[in-house]
Design a protein around this motif. Structure first.
Motif, PDB file in Angstrom:
ATOM      1  N   VAL A 155       0.854  -1.183   0.000  1.00  0.00           N
ATOM      2  CA  VAL A 155       0.000   0.000   0.000  1.00  0.00           C
ATOM      3  C   VAL A 155       0.892   1.235   0.000  1.00  0.00           C
ATOM      4  O   VAL A 155       1.851   1.306   0.778  1.00  0.00           O
ATOM      5  N   PRO A 156       0.623   2.211  -0.866  1.00  0.00           N
ATOM      6  CA  PRO A 156       1.433   3.428  -0.844  1.00  0.00           C
ATOM      7  C   PRO A 156       1.260   4.160   0.479  1.00  0.00           C
ATOM      8  O   PRO A 156       0.291   3.944   1.211  1.00  0.00           O
ATOM      9  N   THR A 157       2.187   5.027   0.793  1.00  0.00           N
ATOM     10  CA  THR A 157       2.082   5.807   2.022  1.00  0.00           C
ATOM     11  C   THR A 157       0.916   6.784   1.909  1.00  0.00           C
ATOM     12  O   THR A 157       0.443   7.100   0.806  1.00  0.00           O
ATOM     13  N   SER A 158       0.466   7.266   3.040  1.00  0.00           N
ATOM     14  CA  SER A 158      -0.612   8.261   3.040  1.00  0.00           C
ATOM     15  C   SER A 158      -0.215   9.482   2.224  1.00  0.00           C
ATOM     16  O   SER A 158      -1.041  10.070   1.512  1.00  0.00           O
ATOM     17  N   ALA A 159       1.063   9.857   2.303  1.00  0.00           N
ATOM     18  CA  ALA A 159       1.543  11.013   1.548  1.00  0.00           C
ATOM     19  C   ALA A 159       1.456  10.754   0.046  1.00  0.00           C
ATOM     20  O   ALA A 159       1.097  11.646  -0.732  1.00  0.00           O
ATOM     21  N   ASP A 160       1.778   9.527  -0.374  1.00  0.00           N
ATOM     22  CA  ASP A 160       1.697   9.177  -1.791  1.00  0.00           C
ATOM     23  C   ASP A 160       0.251   9.219  -2.283  1.00  0.00           C
ATOM     24  O   ASP A 160      -0.039   9.719  -3.372  1.00  0.00           O
ATOM     25  N   VAL A 161      -0.651   8.665  -1.476  1.00  0.00           N
ATOM     26  CA  VAL A 161      -2.067   8.667  -1.847  1.00  0.00           C
ATOM     27  C   VAL A 161      -2.590  10.095  -1.906  1.00  0.00           C
ATOM     28  O   VAL A 161      -3.314  10.477  -2.831  1.00  0.00           O
ATOM     29  N   GLU A 162      -2.205  10.896  -0.925  1.00  0.00           N
ATOM     30  CA  GLU A 162      -2.667  12.288  -0.891  1.00  0.00           C
ATOM     31  C   GLU A 162      -2.176  13.051  -2.113  1.00  0.00           C
ATOM     32  O   GLU A 162      -2.932  13.828  -2.718  1.00  0.00           O
ATOM     33  N   GLU A 163      -0.929  12.830  -2.502  1.00  0.00           N
ATOM     34  CA  GLU A 163      -0.386  13.518  -3.671  1.00  0.00           C
ATOM     35  C   GLU A 163      -1.155  13.125  -4.934  1.00  0.00           C
ATOM     36  O   GLU A 163      -1.527  13.991  -5.739  1.00  0.00           O
ATOM     37  N   ALA A 164      -1.409  11.839  -5.105  1.00  0.00           N
ATOM     38  CA  ALA A 164      -2.101  11.360  -6.298  1.00  0.00           C
ATOM     39  C   ALA A 164      -3.527  11.890  -6.355  1.00  0.00           C
ATOM     40  O   ALA A 164      -3.985  12.376  -7.401  1.00  0.00           O
ATOM     41  N   HIS A 165      -4.228  11.826  -5.240  1.00  0.00           N
ATOM     42  CA  HIS A 165      -5.626  12.263  -5.228  1.00  0.00           C
ATOM     43  C   HIS A 165      -5.737  13.777  -5.378  1.00  0.00           C
ATOM     44  O   HIS A 165      -6.670  14.265  -6.028  1.00  0.00           O
ATOM     45  N   ALA A 166      -4.818  14.513  -4.783  1.00  0.00           N
ATOM     46  CA  ALA A 166      -4.824  15.971  -4.952  1.00  0.00           C
ATOM     47  C   ALA A 166      -4.586  16.339  -6.412  1.00  0.00           C
ATOM     48  O   ALA A 166      -5.216  17.267  -6.946  1.00  0.00           O
ATOM     49  N   PHE A 167      -3.682  15.604  -7.054  1.00  0.00           N
ATOM     50  CA  PHE A 167      -3.409  15.856  -8.471  1.00  0.00           C
ATOM     51  C   PHE A 167      -4.637  15.568  -9.319  1.00  0.00           C
ATOM     52  O   PHE A 167      -5.010  16.357 -10.198  1.00  0.00           O
ATOM     53  N   ILE A 168      -5.289  14.431  -9.073  1.00  0.00           N
ATOM     54  CA  ILE A 168      -6.498  14.080  -9.825  1.00  0.00           C
ATOM     55  C   ILE A 168      -7.575  15.144  -9.614  1.00  0.00           C
ATOM     56  O   ILE A 168      -8.260  15.549 -10.569  1.00  0.00           O
ATOM     57  N   ARG A 169      -7.732  15.607  -8.373  1.00  0.00           N
ATOM     58  CA  ARG A 169      -8.725  16.647  -8.087  1.00  0.00           C
ATOM     59  C   ARG A 169      -8.436  17.909  -8.894  1.00  0.00           C
ATOM     60  O   ARG A 169      -9.346  18.498  -9.488  1.00  0.00           O
ATOM     61  N   ASP A 226      -7.283   4.470   7.954  1.00  0.00           N
ATOM     62  CA  ASP A 226      -6.157   5.357   7.657  1.00  0.00           C
ATOM     63  C   ASP A 226      -6.266   5.922   6.243  1.00  0.00           C
ATOM     64  O   ASP A 226      -5.979   7.106   6.012  1.00  0.00           O
ATOM     65  N   LEU A 227      -6.677   5.091   5.305  1.00  0.00           N
ATOM     66  CA  LEU A 227      -6.827   5.560   3.935  1.00  0.00           C
ATOM     67  C   LEU A 227      -7.941   6.596   3.826  1.00  0.00           C
ATOM     68  O   LEU A 227      -7.817   7.594   3.114  1.00  0.00           O
ATOM     69  N   LEU A 228      -9.026   6.362   4.539  1.00  0.00           N
ATOM     70  CA  LEU A 228     -10.162   7.281   4.489  1.00  0.00           C
ATOM     71  C   LEU A 228      -9.846   8.623   5.131  1.00  0.00           C
ATOM     72  O   LEU A 228     -10.530   9.618   4.864  1.00  0.00           O
ATOM     73  N   ALA A 229      -8.824   8.655   5.974  1.00  0.00           N
ATOM     74  CA  ALA A 229      -8.437   9.901   6.629  1.00  0.00           C
ATOM     75  C   ALA A 229      -7.620  10.811   5.720  1.00  0.00           C
ATOM     76  O   ALA A 229      -7.391  11.979   6.049  1.00  0.00           O
ATOM     77  N   VAL A 230      -7.209  10.295   4.565  1.00  0.00           N
ATOM     78  CA  VAL A 230      -6.390  11.071   3.627  1.00  0.00           C
ATOM     79  C   VAL A 230      -7.274  12.054   2.858  1.00  0.00           C
ATOM     80  O   VAL A 230      -8.379  11.711   2.423  1.00  0.00           O
ATOM     81  N   ALA A 231      -6.797  13.265   2.692  1.00  0.00           N
ATOM     82  CA  ALA A 231      -7.537  14.290   1.959  1.00  0.00           C
ATOM     83  C   ALA A 231      -7.857  13.815   0.543  1.00  0.00           C
ATOM     84  O   ALA A 231      -7.027  13.192  -0.120  1.00  0.00           O
ATOM     85  N   ASN A 232      -9.074  14.098   0.095  1.00  0.00           N
ATOM     86  CA  ASN A 232      -9.551  13.769  -1.249  1.00  0.00           C
ATOM     87  C   ASN A 232      -9.749  12.276  -1.489  1.00  0.00           C
ATOM     88  O   ASN A 232      -9.928  11.856  -2.636  1.00  0.00           O
ATOM     89  N   VAL A 233      -9.733  11.474  -0.448  1.00  0.00           N
ATOM     90  CA  VAL A 233     -10.125  10.074  -0.573  1.00  0.00           C
ATOM     91  C   VAL A 233     -11.591  10.000  -0.146  1.00  0.00           C
ATOM     92  O   VAL A 233     -11.918  10.167   1.021  1.00  0.00           O
ATOM     93  N   ASN A 234     -12.463   9.781  -1.113  1.00  0.00           N
ATOM     94  CA  ASN A 234     -13.911   9.806  -0.874  1.00  0.00           C
ATOM     95  C   ASN A 234     -14.524   8.418  -0.869  1.00  0.00           C
ATOM     96  O   ASN A 234     -15.738   8.272  -1.023  1.00  0.00           O
ATOM     97  N   GLY A 235     -13.679   7.420  -0.714  1.00  0.00           N
ATOM     98  CA  GLY A 235     -14.175   6.056  -0.664  1.00  0.00           C
ATOM     99  C   GLY A 235     -13.097   5.085  -1.093  1.00  0.00           C
ATOM    100  O   GLY A 235     -11.943   5.465  -1.358  1.00  0.00           O
ATOM    101  N   LEU A 287     -11.926   7.420  -5.409  1.00  0.00           N
ATOM    102  CA  LEU A 287     -11.728   6.228  -4.604  1.00  0.00           C
ATOM    103  C   LEU A 287     -10.269   5.807  -4.636  1.00  0.00           C
ATOM    104  O   LEU A 287      -9.585   5.977  -5.648  1.00  0.00           O
ATOM    105  N   TYR A 288      -9.800   5.231  -3.538  1.00  0.00           N
ATOM    106  CA  TYR A 288      -8.490   4.572  -3.551  1.00  0.00           C
ATOM    107  C   TYR A 288      -8.724   3.069  -3.598  1.00  0.00           C
ATOM    108  O   TYR A 288      -9.595   2.526  -2.908  1.00  0.00           O
ATOM    109  N   GLY A 289      -7.914   2.368  -4.398  1.00  0.00           N
ATOM    110  CA  GLY A 289      -7.976   0.918  -4.464  1.00  0.00           C
ATOM    111  C   GLY A 289      -6.584   0.324  -4.535  1.00  0.00           C
ATOM    112  O   GLY A 289      -5.680   0.913  -5.133  1.00  0.00           O
TER     113      GLY A 289
END
Length: 256
Positions: free
Chosen positions: A179-193, A222-231, A210-212
Motif C-alpha cells: 500500500v502506498p504511504t498516506s503522503a503518496d495517496v494524498e499527492e495522487a488524489h490531490a493531483f487528480i482533483r 487510515d486511507l479514508l483519513a487522507v484528503a480527497n479520498v472519498n471512498g 476512490l483509492y484501491g
C-alpha cells in the motif's frame, strides 16, 4: 475525506463467485444498514453470471449491485461481451471500466475505456473509471504523468460528478499487500482533483475519488483519513462478508 462528498465503498469480485457465493452477498446486504448506510453508498460488483440474482437479493437493501466491465456498443456480433444496456436490464446501477487488469490482459487503450464509459453513461449507469501507474512507471517518477494521461483520455466530456467516479489504483499495489504511504495517496488524489477542476470547473470538486489496492479492514480507516479520498475500491477483501463489512465499519470513524 471531504465532508461534502458522500463516500462510496465498492467491492470488485473479479472472476470469482458462483451460486454458492450468494450467501456472502446476502450477508453483506444484511450488514449494510442504518445508520451508516444513510451516510455512505455501498456497491458490490460480482461476476456477470450473478448480476441478476444479486440485484434480486439486494432489492430491500441499500447495497447497490454493478458490473465489472461493459462493451462500448449497445449490441452486435461481439461474442462473450456484455453491454451497458444489458447491465441496466439486469437492474445493475454501476459499472467499472478501465481496471488495470482489463488494460493489461485485454490491451484496452484509454480510447476504448472512454468509449465504454460513454456507453455506460448513455445507459444511465454510474461509471467508475480506474487509473493508475505500474511499478516501473512509479520507479521512473512517471506517476503523475500517467495519471494525467489516463484521466484525460479515459474520461468522457459528458462525465459529471453525479454519474462518474474516479478510482486511483496503483497497479503495483493491487493484490500484492503493498500500500502506498498516506503522503503518496494524498499527492495522487490531490493531483487528480486539480485535473478534474481544471477540466470540469466547480463540478470537478464534487467527483468521488476512490483509492484501491490491497485495501483491508486494517488500513481502511487510515486511507479514508487522507484528503480527497472519498471512498474505497476493494478487491479480494470484498469476497467474504466479514472482511467487507469490517471495511464498511471503518467508515463510521469519519462520522464520529
Amino acid at each position: 475525506m471531504t465532508d461534502r462528498i458522500r463516500p462510496l465503498l465498492a467491492g470488485n469480485w473479479k472472476m470469482n463467485g458462483t451460486r454458492a457465493s450468494l450467501d456472502q452477498i446476502k450477508a453483506i446486504a444484511e450488514g449494510v444498514k442504518a445508520p451508516l448506510s444513510e451516510k455512505i453508498d455501498t456497491l458490490l460488483c460480482p461476476p456477470a453470471t450473478l448480476l441478476y440474482v444479486a440485484t434480486a437479493l439486494c432489492d430491500d437493501s441499500p447495497l447497490a449491485i454493478g458490473a465489472q466491465d461493459c462493451h462500448s456498443l449497445v449490441s452486435g456480433a461481439h461474442t462473450g461481451d456484455i453491454s451497458a444496456a444489458m447491465i441496466a436490464d439486469c437492474f445493475g446501477t454501476h459499472v467499472i471500466v478501465g481496471h488495470s487488469e482489463r488494460r493489461r490482459n485485454h490491451a484496452e487503450s484509454d480510447a476504448l475505456v472512454r468509449a465504454k464509459a460513454e456507453a455506460a453513461l448513455t445507459a444511465e449507469l454510474t461509471t467508475i473509471i480506474c487509473i493508475g501507474e505500474t511499478a516501473d512507471e512509479r520507479d521512473q517518477g512517471q506517476t503523475l504523468d500517467v495519471l494525467k494521461r489516463q484521466l484525460a483520455a479515459s474520461t468522457p466530456d459528458g462525465a459529471a460528478s453525479e454519474t462518474t467516479v474516479i478510482a486511483y489504483e496503483p497497479v503495483w499495489a493491487i493484490g500484492t499487500g503493498k500500500v502506498p504511504t498516506s503522503a503518496d495517496v494524498e499527492e495522487a488524489h490531490a493531483f487528480i482533483r486539480r485535473e478534474l477542476v481544471a477540466r470540469f470547473g466547480g463540478d470537478g470538486e464534487k467527483f468521488r475519488l476512490l483509492y484501491g489496492g490491497s485495501v483491508s479492514g486494517a488500513n481502511a480507516a487510515d486511507l479514508l483519513a487522507v484528503a480527497n479520498v472519498n471512498g474505497l475500491l476493494v478487491g479480494g477483501q470484498s469476497l467474504k462478508a466479514a472482511d467487507f463489512l469490517a471495511i464498511y465499519s471503518a467508515f463510521e470513524r469519519q462520522f464520529a
